[in-house]
Write an enzyme that holds these catalytic residues in place. Structure first.
Site, PDB file in Angstrom:
ATOM      1  N   LYS A 139      36.116 -36.200   1.113  1.00 39.16           N
ATOM      2  CA  LYS A 139      34.796 -35.911   1.713  1.00 39.16           C
ATOM      3  C   LYS A 139      33.847 -37.048   1.347  1.00 39.16           C
ATOM      4  CE  LYS A 139      31.960 -31.827   2.805  1.00 39.16           C
ATOM      5  NZ  LYS A 139      32.029 -31.898   4.265  1.00 39.16           N
ATOM      6  N   LEU A 184      39.981 -33.264   6.898  1.00 33.19           N
ATOM      7  CA  LEU A 184      39.346 -32.688   5.724  1.00 33.19           C
ATOM      8  C   LEU A 184      39.887 -31.259   5.563  1.00 33.19           C
ATOM      9  CD1 LEU A 184      36.978 -33.345   3.665  1.00 33.19           C
ATOM     10  CD2 LEU A 184      35.743 -31.613   4.965  1.00 33.19           C
TER      11      LEU A 184
HETATM   12  N1  PLP Z   1      36.002 -31.678   8.906  1.00 33.41           N
HETATM   13  C1  PLP Z   1      34.971 -32.526   8.728  1.00 33.41           C
HETATM   14  C2  PLP Z   1      35.129 -33.964   9.100  1.00 33.41           C
HETATM   15  C3  PLP Z   1      33.761 -32.040   8.199  1.00 33.41           C
HETATM   16  O1  PLP Z   1      32.726 -32.887   8.002  1.00 33.41           O
HETATM   17  C4  PLP Z   1      33.639 -30.661   7.882  1.00 33.41           C
HETATM   18  C5  PLP Z   1      32.402 -30.083   7.299  1.00 33.41           C
HETATM   19  O2  PLP Z   1      31.325 -30.367   7.688  1.00 33.41           O
HETATM   20  C6  PLP Z   1      34.726 -29.813   8.108  1.00 33.41           C
HETATM   21  C7  PLP Z   1      35.904 -30.373   8.597  1.00 33.41           C
HETATM   22  C8  PLP Z   1      34.650 -28.342   7.784  1.00 33.41           C
HETATM   23  O3  PLP Z   1      34.749 -28.118   6.408  1.00 33.41           O
HETATM   24  P1  PLP Z   1      34.109 -26.819   5.711  1.00 33.41           P
HETATM   25  O4  PLP Z   1      34.701 -25.631   6.406  1.00 33.41           O
HETATM   26  O5  PLP Z   1      34.552 -26.918   4.301  1.00 33.41           O
HETATM   27  O6  PLP Z   1      32.638 -26.896   5.888  1.00 33.41           O
END
Ligand code: PLP
Length: 289
Positions: free
Chosen positions: A149, A205
């Protein structure tokens, strides 16, 4: 700035306009840092252990140590939340490698810069939930460590803007013919009553909301596979959803200008979203972690 009373920066709680970071911070100069976003429902940090575990993984991947213990993070979050009232909120936190003369090599003795704030959660407008949203597909132009992240979000910002410019809310990214994720969300499709989401790995992610949807589906004996989703499967899907901590589970009903399935949010979205909200209510009531 906005309706935020306090931000946390390097050990201090400050008014936003009093919080200053050096122009030589590696976050500013190189995008050398990582972040987290944690939703707060009913005053409780939702899935906090999962977010802290992902924070730890992001730090390890960029060869940094977590500057704080869980108890120290908790004290920071509690103070930020208290300063911002009782509505649902989200915590943003970021850690950079700190201030050092510009050089790609890691500085030997830099102190990490730690920044955090809380802000009211902006849920998607009711009509987006009722009607679904439009998305586009776009080539995934990002690097090969999308599991980190990282604060360096230029590619994600370009891709999201490409979607906005076409009247859509999200870009669904495709790498070598397969869906990875959204510019700021994870993707699920429904096909013949089965949920499918792309597997974890270096190209996505590991979304906390994604994992929760998988967990909830399996707890209710709903078929849910973590399998590669080709761009063709995406186009042929009965339903497509995006998931994220702040957008929760949002139906995508138009893709590249064409309707997804029947062009309306589908029954599987209704089912999973109801189960998700049930879980969230149980969490707020202290009956779920
Ligand atoms: N993928 C990306 C690139 C993101 O920036 C995010 C969150 O903003 C997510 C997936 C979703 O992750 P989460 O469910 O932990 O917010």
């Amino acid at each position: 700035m906005m309706n935020m009373q306090l931000v946390y920066l390097n050990g201090e709680f400050l008014a936003p306009d009093q919080a200053k970071v050096s122009v030589f911070d590696r976050g500013f100069v190189f995008g050398d840092g990582i972040y987290e976003v944690i939703p707060v429902f009913g005053g409780r940090l939702f899935r906090l252990p999962h977010h802290l575990a992902r924070l730890e993984a992001s730090l390890a991947a960029i060869r940094m140590r977590n500057p704080y213990s869980v108890a120290e993070w908790d004290a920071i979050f509690t103070r930020l939340l208290r300063a911002n009232g009782t509505a649902d909120q989200s915590i943003y936190l970021q850690i950079t490698r700190g201030v050092a003369p510009r050089d790609h090599a890691f500085p030997p003795n830099a102190t990490p810069t730690v920044f955090a704030y809380a802000q009211p959660l902006k849920y998607p407008p009711a009509e987006q939930l009722a009607e679904g949203v439009a998305a586009i597909t776009a080539e995934d132009i990002r690097w090969r460590r999308c599991d980190i992240k990282a604060i360096a979000l230029l590619a994600n910002a370009l891709l999201r803007q490409q979607a906005i410019d076409q009247g859509a809310v999200e870009a669904i990214l495709v790498r070598d013919g397969f869906v990875t994720e959204g510019a700021a969300s994870n993707i699920f499709i429904v096909r013949g009553g089965r949920l499918i989401t792309p597997p974890k790995g270096p190209f996505i992610l590991p979304g906390v909301t994604r994992d929760l949807v998988v967990e909830i589906a399996r707890a209710h004996k709903i078929d849910c596979d973590e399998l590669p989703v080709s761009a063709d499967m995406l186009r042929a899907a009965d339903e497509v959803w995006l998931t994220s901590s702040t957008k929760e589970i949002l139906p995508i009903t138009r893709l590249d200008g064409r309707p997804v399935g029947g062009g309306k949010p589908g029954p599987w979205h209704a089912r999973l979203f109801a189960l998700y909200k049930e879980y969230k209510q149980a969490f707020i009531a202290g009956q779920a972690n």
